[in-house]
Design an enzyme around this catalytic site. Structure first.
Site, short mmCIF file in Angstrom:
data_model
loop_
_atom_site.label_atom_id
_atom_site.label_comp_id
_atom_site.label_asym_id
_atom_site.label_seq_id
_atom_site.Cartn_x
_atom_site.Cartn_y
_atom_site.Cartn_z
NE ARG A 1 -25.77 -53.28 17.30
CZ ARG A 1 -26.01 -52.18 17.99
NH1 ARG A 1 -26.43 -51.09 17.37
NH2 ARG A 1 -25.85 -52.16 19.30
N GLY B 1 -26.46 -50.81 25.43
CA GLY B 1 -27.34 -50.52 26.56
C GLY B 1 -28.01 -51.78 27.09
CE LYS C 1 -26.67 -44.97 21.57
NZ LYS C 1 -27.14 -46.33 21.26
N GLY D 1 -22.64 -51.29 19.60
CA GLY D 1 -22.40 -51.12 18.16
C GLY D 1 -21.03 -50.54 17.87
N1 LIG Z 1 -14.26 -38.03 24.44
C1 LIG Z 1 -15.18 -38.20 23.49
N2 LIG Z 1 -15.70 -37.13 22.87
C2 LIG Z 1 -16.64 -37.31 21.89
N3 LIG Z 1 -17.13 -38.50 21.50
C3 LIG Z 1 -16.63 -39.58 22.10
C4 LIG Z 1 -15.65 -39.49 23.11
N4 LIG Z 1 -15.35 -40.75 23.51
C5 LIG Z 1 -16.12 -41.58 22.78
N5 LIG Z 1 -16.89 -40.90 21.93
C6 LIG Z 1 -17.84 -41.43 20.94
O1 LIG Z 1 -18.72 -42.36 21.53
C7 LIG Z 1 -19.35 -43.08 20.48
C8 LIG Z 1 -19.75 -44.45 20.95
O2 LIG Z 1 -20.58 -44.36 22.08
P1 LIG Z 1 -21.84 -45.31 22.39
O3 LIG Z 1 -22.28 -45.00 23.77
O4 LIG Z 1 -22.85 -45.16 21.29
O5 LIG Z 1 -21.18 -46.78 22.34
P2 LIG Z 1 -21.71 -48.13 21.72
O6 LIG Z 1 -20.65 -49.13 21.86
O7 LIG Z 1 -22.20 -47.90 20.30
O8 LIG Z 1 -22.93 -48.52 22.60
P3 LIG Z 1 -24.49 -48.70 22.13
O9 LIG Z 1 -24.54 -49.99 21.39
O10 LIG Z 1 -25.28 -48.65 23.39
O11 LIG Z 1 -24.77 -47.53 21.21
C9 LIG Z 1 -18.31 -43.12 19.36
O12 LIG Z 1 -18.90 -42.56 18.20
C10 LIG Z 1 -17.17 -42.24 19.86
O13 LIG Z 1 -16.63 -41.38 18.88
O1 LIG Z 2 -27.39 -49.12 19.44
C1 LIG Z 2 -28.03 -49.68 20.35
O2 LIG Z 2 -27.56 -49.89 21.49
C2 LIG Z 2 -29.40 -50.22 20.02
O3 LIG Z 2 -29.65 -50.22 18.65
C3 LIG Z 2 -30.47 -49.44 20.76
O4 LIG Z 2 -30.47 -48.11 20.35
P1 LIG Z 2 -31.08 -46.97 21.31
O5 LIG Z 2 -30.12 -46.82 22.47
O6 LIG Z 2 -31.19 -45.74 20.46
O7 LIG Z 2 -32.42 -47.46 21.79
#
Ligand SMILES: Nc1ncnc2c1ncn2[C@@H]1O[C@H](COP(=O)(O)OP(=O)(O)OP(=O)(O)O)[C@@H](O)[C@H]1O
Ligand SMILES: O=C(O)[C@H](O)COP(=O)(O)O
Length: 400
Positions: A38, A379, A199, A356
């Site tokens: 990022r 998201g 999330k 991310g």
């Molecule tokens: N079964 C699980 N139990 C616990 N944590 C999990 C599991 N599967 C995935 N994760 C965790 O989910 C996290 C990533 O989720 P997240 O929804 O933040 O994805 P993202 O790609 O970062 O999307 P965003 O940019 O919206 O945050 C990682 O830290 C991972 O360890």
């Molecule tokens: O990690 C993300 O997807 C962005 O930085 C937005 O973060 P947020 O879901 O906490 O608003």
């Protein structure tokens, strides 16, 4: 796509104070940034403005602080990583408004780069509070939004500021919108979406519309546990939001009506501790021990997911399938990422991934460069896919 002003329209900025909204919500472990993607993506905008002699003032959030400032969510932790990527000194102010911000801005020379403290240390940020937005605007002459990944939030620093100051899209915002439009504006079917990650509560609603747009929705990570629990599977101590069971059930009904297949894990890798190398075993999804948690989807699930990918023409992916940061719970995410990359290289698949941690997982698998497009947004990317208006983009298009 409606037009918006870009840095090409921003001339004569020497000495101007430019407030630049960036997304520095990067993965951190033991105080160190583990994936700088990022930061790398926003570097061109920051350096272009600095080289043109602007005073570049960075605004960003970090994590989701609940009760005001907390040292572990200070953007001060990120400064060394930003300096390393930019190869440029980065000043830091301990607050994004008030005297600390104003004093730091007053001391800036042309071309300097200043990072202001986490905007979410003020609860008013997320409320898009008018007085808070005005306090942020006091430090800038111009506003540039380069945080596509936070554009689904109508917050002071992502939306409100664009109503108060002349507003422009940064290079990454512009590139993300153009690339997503090109890759997914008119996706060729069959379209398979993978949604995983942690999330759950903020993303589950998005699935309601997504099932109307894709042919199959593969659900992994913590999101899968929530769906499994909703259909009556015992998920033991797994990450799971039980209170979202009704939403999950409704999504499954919507999917059936829309003809979208919901692909849930058939097996899981379970452990009793959330740590690298924890004792683990593969179990059928209906046999999760009550005292264990699913930290990854199992090999049968990987086979099923890859078979869907093999039949797809377009793949959209947000959220890792398991806790990929801790081996061996990265296995499914890595195997699926590698297969998707292979299909893309063979020109059988258009693959777009975002988020991310998702980007970090693809880097970990060594295949990020083989995907058709990798967005920094999670998201925001899913909301864009749903066809929703992103407030941070709409306000740029409305143009002040
Ligand atoms: N079964 C699980 N139990 C616990 N944590 C999990 C599991 N599967 C995935 N994760 C965790 O989910 C996290 C990533 O989720 P997240 O929804 O933040 O994805 P993202 O790609 O970062 O999307 P965003 O940019 O919206 O945050 C990682 O830290 C991972 O360890
Ligand atoms: O990690 C993300 O997807 C962005 O930085 C937005 O973060 P947020 O879901 O906490 O608003």
């Amino acid at each position: 796509m409606a037009a918006f002003k870009t840095l090409d329209d921003l001339t004569d900025i020497t000495g101007k104070r430019v407030l630049v909204r960036v997304d520095l919500n990067v993965p951190v472990k033991d105080g160190k940034v583990t994936d700088a993607t990022r930061i790398e993506r926003v570097a061109p905008t920051i350096l272009e403005l600095s080289e043109k002699g602007a005073k570049v003032i960075l605004l960003a959030h970090f994590g989701r602080p609940k009760d005001g400032p907390s040292p572990d969510l200070s953007l001060g932790l990120i400064v060394p990583a930003v300096e390393e990527v930019l190869d440029h000194a980065v000043l830091f102010a301990s607050d994004c408004i008030g005297a600390p911000a104003a004093d730091a801005v007053a001391k800036m020379n042309n071309g300097d780069i200043l990072l202001l403290e986490n905007t979410r240390f003020h609860k008013e940020e997320e409320k898009n509070d008018a007085a808070f937005t005005k306090a942020l605007a006091a430090n800038g002459d111009v506003y540039v939004n380069d945080a596509f990944s936070a554009a689904h939030r109508a917050h002071s620093s992502t939306e409100g500021l664009a109503q108060l100051l002349p507003a422009y899209a940064g290079r990454t915002m512009q590139a993300e919108l153009e690339a997503l439009e090109k890759g997914l504006g008119n996706p060729v079917r069959p379209v398979v979406a993978i949604v995983g990650g942690a999330k759950v509560s903020t993303k589950i609603d998005l699935l309601m519309n997504l099932v109307k747009k894709v042919d199959a929705l593969v659900i992994g990570g913590g999101m899968a546990n929530t769906f499994l629990a909703a259909r009556g599977t015992n998920v033991g101590k797994s990450l799971c939001e039980h209170d979202l069971a009704d939403t999950a059930k409704q999504i499954m009904i919507e999917a059936a009506t829309a003809g979208c297949a919901i692909v849930l894990p058939e097996d899981g890798v379970v452990a009793r501790e959330f740590k690298a190398g924890a004792d683990n075993e593969v179990v059928a999804i209906e046999a999760i021990p009550a005292d264990a948690m699913v930290l990854d989807v199992g090999p049968k699930s990987v086979e099923a997911i890859n078979s869907w990918i093999g039949r797809a023409t377009t793949l959209v992916w947000n959220g890792p399938l398991g806790a990929f940061e801790i081996a061996p719970f990265d296995a499914a995410t890595v195997a699926v990422a590698k297969y998707a990359a292979e299909c893309t290289k063979a020109r059988k698949l258009t693959s777009v991934a975002g988020g991310g941690d998702t980007v970090s997982a693809l880097n970990h698998a060594g295949v990020a460069d083989d995907f058709t497009y990798v967005s920094t947004a999670g998201g925001a990317f899913l909301e864009w896919m749903e066809g929703k208006v992103l407030p941070g983009v709409a306000v740029l298009q409305a143009g002040k």
